[in-house]
Design a protein around this motif. Sequence first.
Motif, PDB file in Angstrom:
ATOM      1  N   ASP A  45       0.835  -1.189   0.000  1.00 35.50           N
ATOM      2  CA  ASP A  45       0.000   0.000   0.000  1.00 35.50           C
ATOM      3  C   ASP A  45       0.878   1.251   0.000  1.00 35.50           C
ATOM      4  OD1 ASP A  45      -2.334   1.477   0.068  1.00 35.50           O
ATOM      5  OD2 ASP A  45      -2.389   1.528   2.259  1.00 35.50           O
ATOM      6  N   TRP A  46       0.482   2.254  -0.747  1.00 32.46           N
ATOM      7  CA  TRP A  46       1.222   3.507  -0.902  1.00 32.46           C
ATOM      8  C   TRP A  46       1.467   4.187   0.447  1.00 32.46           C
ATOM      9  CZ3 TRP A  46       3.082   6.472  -5.056  1.00 32.46           C
ATOM     10  CH2 TRP A  46       3.302   7.817  -4.807  1.00 32.46           C
ATOM     11  N   GLU A  47       0.461   4.206   1.313  1.00 35.26           N
ATOM     12  CA  GLU A  47       0.552   4.936   2.570  1.00 35.26           C
ATOM     13  C   GLU A  47       1.327   4.188   3.655  1.00 35.26           C
ATOM     14  OE1 GLU A  47      -2.535   4.671   1.004  1.00 35.26           O
ATOM     15  OE2 GLU A  47      -2.497   6.705   0.181  1.00 35.26           O
ATOM     16  N   THR A  48       1.486   2.888   3.535  1.00 34.23           N
ATOM     17  CA  THR A  48       2.095   2.116   4.618  1.00 34.23           C
ATOM     18  C   THR A  48       3.571   1.808   4.403  1.00 34.23           C
ATOM     19  OG1 THR A  48       1.402   0.030   3.606  1.00 34.23           O
ATOM     20  CG2 THR A  48      -0.107   1.042   5.200  1.00 34.23           C
ATOM     21  N   VAL A  49       4.133   2.142   3.276  1.00 32.52           N
ATOM     22  CA  VAL A  49       5.552   1.843   3.059  1.00 32.52           C
ATOM     23  C   VAL A  49       6.407   2.801   3.889  1.00 32.52           C
ATOM     24  CG1 VAL A  49       5.280   0.865   0.760  1.00 32.52           C
ATOM     25  CG2 VAL A  49       5.672   3.294   0.998  1.00 32.52           C
ATOM     26  N   GLU A  50       7.505   2.278   4.391  1.00 37.55           N
ATOM     27  CA  GLU A  50       8.450   3.059   5.192  1.00 37.55           C
ATOM     28  C   GLU A  50       9.862   2.691   4.756  1.00 37.55           C
ATOM     29  OE1 GLU A  50       8.052   5.343   7.708  1.00 37.55           O
ATOM     30  OE2 GLU A  50       5.906   5.333   7.294  1.00 37.55           O
ATOM     31  N   PRO A  51      10.753   3.655   4.633  1.00 34.06           N
ATOM     32  CA  PRO A  51      12.143   3.316   4.314  1.00 34.06           C
ATOM     33  C   PRO A  51      12.862   2.772   5.550  1.00 34.06           C
ATOM     34  CG  PRO A  51      11.917   5.682   4.559  1.00 34.06           C
ATOM     35  CD  PRO A  51      10.542   5.108   4.673  1.00 34.06           C
ATOM     36  N   THR A  52      13.774   1.861   5.322  1.00 39.16           N
ATOM     37  CA  THR A  52      14.554   1.316   6.436  1.00 39.16           C
ATOM     38  C   THR A  52      15.633   2.317   6.841  1.00 39.16           C
ATOM     39  OG1 THR A  52      16.031   0.210   4.881  1.00 39.16           O
ATOM     40  CG2 THR A  52      14.163  -1.063   5.706  1.00 39.16           C
ATOM     41  N   ASP A  53      16.233   2.074   8.000  1.00 40.49           N
ATOM     42  CA  ASP A  53      17.258   2.993   8.502  1.00 40.49           C
ATOM     43  C   ASP A  53      18.472   3.040   7.581  1.00 40.49           C
ATOM     44  OD1 ASP A  53      15.720   3.671  10.676  1.00 40.49           O
ATOM     45  OD2 ASP A  53      16.629   2.161  11.991  1.00 40.49           O
ATOM     46  N   TRP A  54      18.849   1.878   7.035  1.00 35.73           N
ATOM     47  CA  TRP A  54      20.015   1.873   6.151  1.00 35.73           C
ATOM     48  C   TRP A  54      19.727   2.640   4.860  1.00 35.73           C
ATOM     49  CZ3 TRP A  54      19.861   0.007   1.247  1.00 35.73           C
ATOM     50  CH2 TRP A  54      18.836  -0.888   0.920  1.00 35.73           C
ATOM     51  N   LYS A  55      18.472   2.620   4.404  1.00 37.23           N
ATOM     52  CA  LYS A  55      18.099   3.346   3.189  1.00 37.23           C
ATOM     53  C   LYS A  55      18.209   4.861   3.418  1.00 37.23           C
ATOM     54  CE  LYS A  55      16.173   3.814  -0.886  1.00 37.23           C
ATOM     55  NZ  LYS A  55      16.795   3.407  -2.120  1.00 37.23           N
ATOM     56  N   VAL A  56      17.784   5.314   4.594  1.00 39.93           N
ATOM     57  CA  VAL A  56      17.886   6.737   4.924  1.00 39.93           C
ATOM     58  C   VAL A  56      19.354   7.148   5.036  1.00 39.93           C
ATOM     59  CG1 VAL A  56      17.300   8.492   6.640  1.00 39.93           C
ATOM     60  CG2 VAL A  56      15.631   6.740   6.046  1.00 39.93           C
ATOM     61  N   SER A  57      20.170   6.307   5.660  1.00 38.10           N
ATOM     62  CA  SER A  57      21.603   6.605   5.776  1.00 38.10           C
ATOM     63  C   SER A  57      22.282   6.627   4.412  1.00 38.10           C
ATOM     64  CB  SER A  57      22.289   5.572   6.671  1.00 38.10           C
ATOM     65  OG  SER A  57      21.774   5.631   7.966  1.00 38.10           O
ATOM     66  N   LEU A  58      21.916   5.683   3.563  1.00 36.81           N
ATOM     67  CA  LEU A  58      22.487   5.641   2.222  1.00 36.81           C
ATOM     68  C   LEU A  58      22.080   6.875   1.411  1.00 36.81           C
ATOM     69  CD1 LEU A  58      24.097   3.983   0.124  1.00 36.81           C
ATOM     70  CD2 LEU A  58      21.932   2.949  -0.550  1.00 36.81           C
ATOM     71  N   THR A  59      20.833   7.298   1.569  1.00 41.40           N
ATOM     72  CA  THR A  59      20.364   8.498   0.870  1.00 41.40           C
ATOM     73  C   THR A  59      21.142   9.720   1.324  1.00 41.40           C
ATOM     74  OG1 THR A  59      18.158   7.541   0.653  1.00 41.40           O
ATOM     75  CG2 THR A  59      18.334   9.913   0.394  1.00 41.40           C
ATOM     76  N   ARG A  60      21.395   9.833   2.630  1.00 44.15           N
ATOM     77  CA  ARG A  60      22.167  10.966   3.151  1.00 44.15           C
ATOM     78  C   ARG A  60      23.605  10.938   2.627  1.00 44.15           C
ATOM     79  NH1 ARG A  60      21.106  11.912   8.892  1.00 44.15           N
ATOM     80  NH2 ARG A  60      19.762  13.544   8.129  1.00 44.15           N
ATOM     81  N   THR A  61      24.211   9.756   2.585  1.00 42.54           N
ATOM     82  CA  THR A  61      25.586   9.641   2.094  1.00 42.54           C
ATOM     83  C   THR A  61      25.673   9.987   0.609  1.00 42.54           C
ATOM     84  OG1 THR A  61      26.016   7.915   3.716  1.00 42.54           O
ATOM     85  CG2 THR A  61      27.544   8.074   1.875  1.00 42.54           C
ATOM     86  N   GLN A  62      24.748   9.465  -0.173  1.00 39.75           N
ATOM     87  CA  GLN A  62      24.730   9.790  -1.600  1.00 39.75           C
ATOM     88  C   GLN A  62      24.484  11.283  -1.820  1.00 39.75           C
ATOM     89  OE1 GLN A  62      21.648   7.108  -2.884  1.00 39.75           O
ATOM     90  NE2 GLN A  62      23.122   5.565  -3.562  1.00 39.75           N
ATOM     91  N   GLY A  63      23.652  11.874  -0.981  1.00 36.46           N
ATOM     92  CA  GLY A  63      23.408  13.310  -1.082  1.00 36.46           C
ATOM     93  C   GLY A  63      24.657  14.118  -0.790  1.00 36.46           C
ATOM     94  N   GLY A  64      25.434  13.674   0.169  1.00 38.07           N
ATOM     95  CA  GLY A  64      26.691  14.359   0.473  1.00 38.07           C
ATOM     96  C   GLY A  64      27.677  14.291  -0.671  1.00 38.07           C
ATOM     97  N   ILE A  65      27.758  13.142  -1.303  1.00 41.39           N
ATOM     98  CA  ILE A  65      28.649  12.997  -2.462  1.00 41.39           C
ATOM     99  C   ILE A  65      28.168  13.871  -3.612  1.00 41.39           C
ATOM    100  CG2 ILE A  65      29.448  11.363  -4.215  1.00 41.39           C
ATOM    101  CD1 ILE A  65      29.360   9.220  -1.950  1.00 41.39           C
ATOM    102  N   LEU A  66      26.862  13.883  -3.849  1.00 44.18           N
ATOM    103  CA  LEU A  66      26.295  14.718  -4.905  1.00 44.18           C
ATOM    104  C   LEU A  66      26.503  16.198  -4.604  1.00 44.18           C
ATOM    105  CD1 LEU A  66      24.743  14.433  -7.576  1.00 44.18           C
ATOM    106  CD2 LEU A  66      22.632  14.605  -6.259  1.00 44.18           C
TER     107      LEU A  66
END
Length: 91
Positions: A45-66
């Motif tokens: 379901d669209w409303e019930t999906v949640e990102p995992t902690d590692w996904k959030v950390s990976l997004t932050r790291t990729q954002g820093g590189i970008l």
Amino acid sequence: MSLAFAIGYTVISAVPTGLGLLAVFRPYTLALWEERLDSIGSKRDWETVEPTDWKVSLTRTQGGILLLFGLFIALFAVNHWLAFFTAHTLT
């Protein structure tokens, strides 16, 4: 150096810098958006999906590189703007 190079590097550096800032300061929102896009076409379901902690950390790291990449390109923009203004103020 021409004005076109200065404008081009400025515009090109704005995109990765902006996306990098978004990913560094709002990684959960960006990871949630990606997870919601990934849920399209599945039984999740669209409303019930949640990102995992590692996904959030990976997004932050990729954002820093970008962000660093965007700032590196911004250095070229500053160099071209300085060269442009120096060439036009001396003549």
